[in-house]
Design an enzyme around this catalytic site. Structure first.
Site, PDB file in Angstrom:
ATOM      1  N   LYS A 232       0.242  -0.921  -0.087  1.00 60.48           N
ATOM      2  CA  LYS A 232       0.643   0.192  -0.135  1.00 60.48           C
ATOM      3  C   LYS A 232       1.171   0.619   0.456  1.00 60.48           C
ATOM      4  O   LYS A 232       1.970   1.623   0.480  1.00 60.48           O
ATOM      5  CB  LYS A 232      -0.964   0.156   1.070  1.00 60.48           C
ATOM      6  CG  LYS A 232      -2.151  -0.598   0.871  1.00 60.48           C
ATOM      7  CD  LYS A 232      -3.645  -1.163   1.742  1.00 60.48           C
ATOM      8  CE  LYS A 232      -4.561  -1.950   1.249  1.00 60.48           C
ATOM      9  NZ  LYS A 232      -5.628  -2.080   1.877  1.00 60.48           N
ATOM     10  N   ARG A 271      -3.884  -9.799   4.465  1.00 62.30           N
ATOM     11  CA  ARG A 271      -4.421 -10.088   3.331  1.00 62.30           C
ATOM     12  C   ARG A 271      -3.115  -9.501   2.781  1.00 62.30           C
ATOM     13  O   ARG A 271      -2.825  -8.730   2.546  1.00 62.30           O
ATOM     14  CB  ARG A 271      -5.709  -8.955   2.927  1.00 62.30           C
ATOM     15  CG  ARG A 271      -6.157  -9.460   1.486  1.00 62.30           C
ATOM     16  CD  ARG A 271      -6.915  -7.887   1.558  1.00 62.30           C
ATOM     17  NE  ARG A 271      -7.798  -8.111   0.220  1.00 62.30           N
ATOM     18  CZ  ARG A 271      -7.693  -7.154  -0.605  1.00 62.30           C
ATOM     19  NH1 ARG A 271      -6.850  -5.851  -0.392  1.00 62.30           N
ATOM     20  NH2 ARG A 271      -7.023  -6.505  -1.547  1.00 62.30           N
TER      21      ARG A 271
HETATM   22  C1  YH5 Z   1      -8.494  -4.811   2.920  1.00 63.45           C
HETATM   23  O1  YH5 Z   1      -6.968  -3.599   3.717  1.00 63.45           O
HETATM   24  N1  YH5 Z   1      -7.623  -3.409   0.967  1.00 63.45           N
HETATM   25  S1  YH5 Z   1      -8.006  -3.645  -2.055  1.00 63.45           S
HETATM   26  C2  YH5 Z   1      -3.585   0.609  -2.945  1.00 63.45           C
HETATM   27  C3  YH5 Z   1      -1.904  -0.272  -3.088  1.00 63.45           C
HETATM   28  C4  YH5 Z   1      -1.908  -1.326  -3.423  1.00 63.45           C
HETATM   29  C5  YH5 Z   1      -2.542  -2.147  -2.498  1.00 63.45           C
HETATM   30  C6  YH5 Z   1      -1.139   1.869  -3.547  1.00 63.45           C
HETATM   31  N2  YH5 Z   1      -9.650  -4.241  -0.003  1.00 63.45           N
HETATM   32  C7  YH5 Z   1      -8.282  -3.886   1.753  1.00 63.45           C
HETATM   33  O2  YH5 Z   1      -5.517  -3.523  -2.317  1.00 63.45           O
HETATM   34  N3  YH5 Z   1     -10.071  -5.691   1.490  1.00 63.45           N
HETATM   35  C8  YH5 Z   1      -8.429  -4.078  -0.925  1.00 63.45           C
HETATM   36  O3  YH5 Z   1      -1.043   0.440  -3.448  1.00 63.45           O
HETATM   37  C9  YH5 Z   1      -9.794  -4.394   1.644  1.00 63.45           C
HETATM   38  N4  YH5 Z   1      -8.487  -4.996   3.914  1.00 63.45           N
HETATM   39  C10 YH5 Z   1     -10.126  -5.775   2.957  1.00 63.45           C
HETATM   40  N5  YH5 Z   1     -10.914  -6.673   3.826  1.00 63.45           N
HETATM   41  C11 YH5 Z   1      -6.989  -2.152  -1.682  1.00 63.45           C
HETATM   42  C12 YH5 Z   1      -5.637  -2.796  -2.291  1.00 63.45           C
HETATM   43  C13 YH5 Z   1      -4.578  -2.071  -2.433  1.00 63.45           C
HETATM   44  C14 YH5 Z   1      -4.335  -0.915  -2.706  1.00 63.45           C
END
Ligand code: YH5
Length: 294
Positions: A232, A271
């Site tokens: 993230k 996750r």
């Molecule tokens: C979460 O924390 N996150 S989608 C931005 C990024 C990298 C990854 C800028 N669904 C979660 O993974 N579900 C997502 O770099 C989720 N908890 C739960 N339960 C976002 C994501 C991401 C966003």
């Protein structure tokens, strides 16, 4: 001293033992995905074979759960139509359920997708909007599946513009408490719930690290915690402070550090994109718990 055992979580007949930290592998079927960047697409269309091969690889790497999602919720993402989400997610859920021995989590806020995915073999509902959309509480209740309730401030397209809290931990706790109550009223047993602070969803770097440091306070009613920190933006921001030249894509070591910090503070499920590496990192935590205190 023995630690009280939590009963295994029943995910449509597959049971998750939450006494050791588990890894939920991310299977993102959106074309604009930040990190898996449309790799599952060919000629502009989702390639079911590639998506399934990715799912199988994550299983072989040791994922206990696969999180299959078709709506991009990363910061700035545009909304997706129901039809598009169904077309991306449902065939993959069906295929994985038929061929892989894994709990399928469906990452959706849509009541229709919850119902349809459950009918095809999904074992868990992961809703970043915590069942606030029209009909979602009733749909989730009807499936009988466990549900992950996540906190988000604002909506994905604008949530990172100016996140503001008087006390981020208190506000996330109060939101989750309110959603637990709403679930109870809809007939969703408390024992079916997982809680998630929603790292990166309407939070500054400081907000994210307050939530991580005070994670134990978020385990309302002793419910299991799920965390998503993998790759993230908060990682990119922290690393850029020390080294502005650092490429944003190089986030695995930092993701592993955050995963370990989270399980040390009580997270039950992590996750992650990089399943094999995360499984190895968490095995060190489990080994310390098993052998450290005699
Ligand atoms: C979460 O924390 N996150 S989608 C931005 C990024 C990298 C990854 C800028 N669904 C979660 O993974 N579900 C997502 O770099 C989720 N908890 C739960 N339960 C976002 C994501 C991401 C966003």
């Amino acid at each position: 001293m023995s630690i009280p055992q939590r009963p295994a979580l029943d995910c449509a007949g597959r049971f998750l033992d939450l006494s050791r930290p588990l890894v939920m592998g991310i299977v993102n079927t959106t074309p604009d995905s930040f990190s898996d960047g449309g790799a599952l697409y060919r000629n502009g269309a989702l390639d079911l074979e590639r998506a399934f091969a990715h799912a199988r690889a994550l299983c072989e790497e040791g994922a206990a759960i696969l999180d299959i999602g078709g709506e991009s919720t990363r910061p700035g993402a545009n909304p997706v139509s129901l039809q598009e989400e169904q077309d991306r997610v449902l065939p993959l859920v069906e295929r994985v359920a038929a061929e892989l021995d894994v709990v399928i989590s469906v990452d959706t806020s849509s009541a229709a997708v919850m119902r349809e995915a459950a009918a095809l073999g999904a074992g868990l509902i992961n809703d970043v909007r915590a069942l606030t959309r029209e009909g979602a509480l009733e749909a989730a209740a009807g499936t009988g599946l466990p549900v992950c309730l996540m906190h988000m401030q604002g909506q994905p397209d604008t949530m990172q513009a100016a996140p503001r809290y008087a006390d981020v931990v208190a506000e996330v706790r109060s939101f989750l408490a309110q959603r637990i109550t709403a679930c109870a009223a809809a007939g969703i047993d408390r024992r079916r719930l997982l809680l998630d602070p929603g790292f990166g969803f309407g939070k500054s770097v400081a907000h994210n690290f307050q939530l991580l440091d005070r994670l134990p306070e978020l385990a309302l009613e002793g419910l299991p915690l799920l965390v998503g920190l993998s790759r993230k933006s908060l990682i990119g921001k922290v690393l850029a402070r020390d080294d502005p030249e650092r490429p944003a894509g190089d986030r695995l070591p930092a993701s592993l550090a955050l995963a370990v910090l989270a399980v040390e503070r009580g997270a039950a499920i992590v996750r992650a994109h990089d399943v094999a590496a995360t499984v190895d990192a968490l095995a060190m935590f489990a080994a310390m718990r098993e052998w450290g205190r005699q």
